[in-house]
Design a protein around this motif. Structure first.
Motif, mmCIF file in Angstrom:
data_model
loop_
_atom_site.group_PDB
_atom_site.id
_atom_site.type_symbol
_atom_site.label_atom_id
_atom_site.label_comp_id
_atom_site.label_asym_id
_atom_site.label_seq_id
_atom_site.Cartn_x
_atom_site.Cartn_y
_atom_site.Cartn_z
ATOM 1 N N THR A 1 0.836 -1.215 0.000
ATOM 2 C CA THR A 1 0.000 0.000 0.000
ATOM 3 C C THR A 1 0.868 1.262 0.000
ATOM 4 O O THR A 1 0.532 2.254 -0.648
ATOM 5 C CB THR A 1 -0.963 0.042 1.213
ATOM 6 N N ASP A 2 1.995 1.209 0.714
ATOM 7 C CA ASP A 2 2.904 2.363 0.737
ATOM 8 C C ASP A 2 3.516 2.598 -0.641
ATOM 9 O O ASP A 2 3.710 3.743 -1.059
ATOM 10 C CB ASP A 2 4.005 2.169 1.778
ATOM 11 N N GLU B 1 -4.644 5.504 -7.898
ATOM 12 C CA GLU B 1 -4.141 5.138 -6.564
ATOM 13 C C GLU B 1 -5.289 4.634 -5.689
ATOM 14 O O GLU B 1 -5.196 3.575 -5.054
ATOM 15 C CB GLU B 1 -3.479 6.363 -5.902
ATOM 16 N N ASP B 2 -6.385 5.388 -5.669
ATOM 17 C CA ASP B 2 -7.543 5.001 -4.853
ATOM 18 C C ASP B 2 -8.076 3.625 -5.249
ATOM 19 O O ASP B 2 -8.429 2.810 -4.392
ATOM 20 C CB ASP B 2 -8.676 6.031 -4.994
ATOM 21 N N SER C 1 -1.116 8.201 -8.084
ATOM 22 C CA SER C 1 -1.888 9.297 -7.485
ATOM 23 C C SER C 1 -3.329 9.259 -7.982
ATOM 24 O O SER C 1 -3.670 8.507 -8.891
ATOM 25 C CB SER C 1 -1.244 10.630 -7.862
ATOM 26 N N LYS D 1 0.883 4.174 -2.856
ATOM 27 C CA LYS D 1 0.731 5.595 -2.504
ATOM 28 C C LYS D 1 1.871 6.444 -3.056
ATOM 29 O O LYS D 1 1.657 7.564 -3.500
ATOM 30 C CB LYS D 1 0.664 5.762 -0.982
ATOM 31 N N SER D 2 3.091 5.909 -3.016
ATOM 32 C CA SER D 2 4.218 6.730 -3.479
ATOM 33 C C SER D 2 4.397 6.681 -4.994
ATOM 34 O O SER D 2 4.932 7.614 -5.587
ATOM 35 C CB SER D 2 5.518 6.306 -2.779
ATOM 36 N N LEU E 1 -5.573 0.802 -4.249
ATOM 37 C CA LEU E 1 -5.590 0.664 -2.782
ATOM 38 C C LEU E 1 -6.858 -0.057 -2.330
ATOM 39 O O LEU E 1 -6.823 -0.905 -1.440
ATOM 40 C CB LEU E 1 -5.512 2.037 -2.103
#
Length: 315
Positions: free
Chosen positions: A217-218, A229-230, A225, A221-222, A233
């Motif tokens: 997940t990290d 990303e959503d 975007s 996120k990095s 995730l």
């Protein structure tokens, strides 16, 4: 683990008459409507819908709509809608309403089973004449569109077999597609996260943590975007712990100023007969406050009353 289970000694005619009585004449007995509809399950409510028309000669949905308003009406009409059809209507609203509700598209497509997605696709086409995929394609763009199209096929492997060699390979591929290189190969993330079975992916995430020295997940996120990303995730969260994913959706719909009523209503209505007790447990464990207390502090009136009934109790 549902909070709304239905009643065993059930008479559709009796419940239909109770609803008519609640709406007849001057004023509306909202408490009676809440009481009746939250004790029944979705199939019992459908039987009441038919009994109402056959014994009273009126349309229950029309009567409810003329007597109720606002968010309270949205919850009640949601409860009266068959499960698949509710998802169909929400997806259509998310695509064709004012602006696109990406959160709704992600939530439904990332969390439903293959069978549920197939039923959604069939009903969507029947209802609107266009396919869900066509509407996703015309209303979204780039890699986010591709993730939604992939999820909307309802074609994820739903077995439980973990191929250890493939898990190592997938984890390495994800690492090389993101953390290891400059730029990100998002398609590699899509093809692994949207097609592999849950048990296999959980193993991939464990291996990934060892290789990349950080959680998947990290990395998402990095490396990414926005909506993409959503979406990814949400896929990871649903694979790991679906009730925790919904607890987070509920928390975010209520925290801070203002309430995201669409999300709050949809999650409460669509999960009450599936896993609301688990969602409550995750909510309390993660946020230190009960879902019940959050709803109580965030909503008011009949809207609050009906949501608290769907929530089912204080933890």
């Amino acid at each position: 683990m549902a909070t709304v289970k239905g009643v065993s000694a059930f008479s559709a005619e009796h419940e239909a008459q109770a609803l008519r009585k609640a709406m007849k004449g001057l004023g509306t007995d909202e408490d009676a409507i809440i009481e009746t509809l939250t004790k029944l399950n979705v199939s019992q409510r459908q039987q009441v819908l038919i009994a109402y028309k056959s014994t009273i000669g009126r349309d229950l949905i029309d009567d409810l709509k003329s007597e109720l308003s606002g968010n309270f009406e949205r919850v009640i009409i949601g409860l009266m809608t068959p499960t698949t059809m509710y998802d169909v209507l929400e997806l259509r609203r998310a695509l064709k309403g004012a602006g696109t509700d990406e959160g709704c598209l992600i939530e439904i497509l990332a969390s439903r089973t293959n069978a549920e997605i197939r039923h959604i696709n069939e009903n969507y086409k029947l209802q609107y004449g266009s396919t869900l995929e066509d509407d996703i394609v015309s209303d979204t763009s780039s890699l986010f569109r591709r993730v939604l199209v992939s999820l909307a096929t309802g074609n994820r492997d739903e077995g439980t077999f973990v191929d250890e060699a493939l898990a190592q390979q997938d984890a390495q591929a994800l690492y090389e597609a993101g953390e290891k290189k400059w730029g990100t190969d998002e398609v590699q993330f899509l093809s692994i996260l949207c097609t592999r079975n849950r048990c296999h992916l959980l193993r991939v995430f464990d291996v990934y943590r060892v290789i990349a020295n950080k959680d998947i997940t990290d990395s998402i996120k990095s490396e990414m975007s926005g909506d993409l990303e959503d979406a990814l995730l949400a896929v990871v969260k649903c694979m790991r712990n679906k009730p925790a994913y919904f607890a987070e959706r509920l928390y975010k719909s209520m925290k801070g100023l203002g309430t995201d009523d669409s999300t709050l209503i949809r999650v409460m209505v669509s999960r009450a007969e599936i896993d609301m007790l688990y969602i409550r447990r995750e909510f309390l464990a993660t946020y230190g406050k009960s879902l019940h207390s959050f709803i109580k502090g965030d909503c008011s009136g009949d809207y609050r009353k009906v949501l608290l009934r769907l929530c089912g109790g204080e933890d």
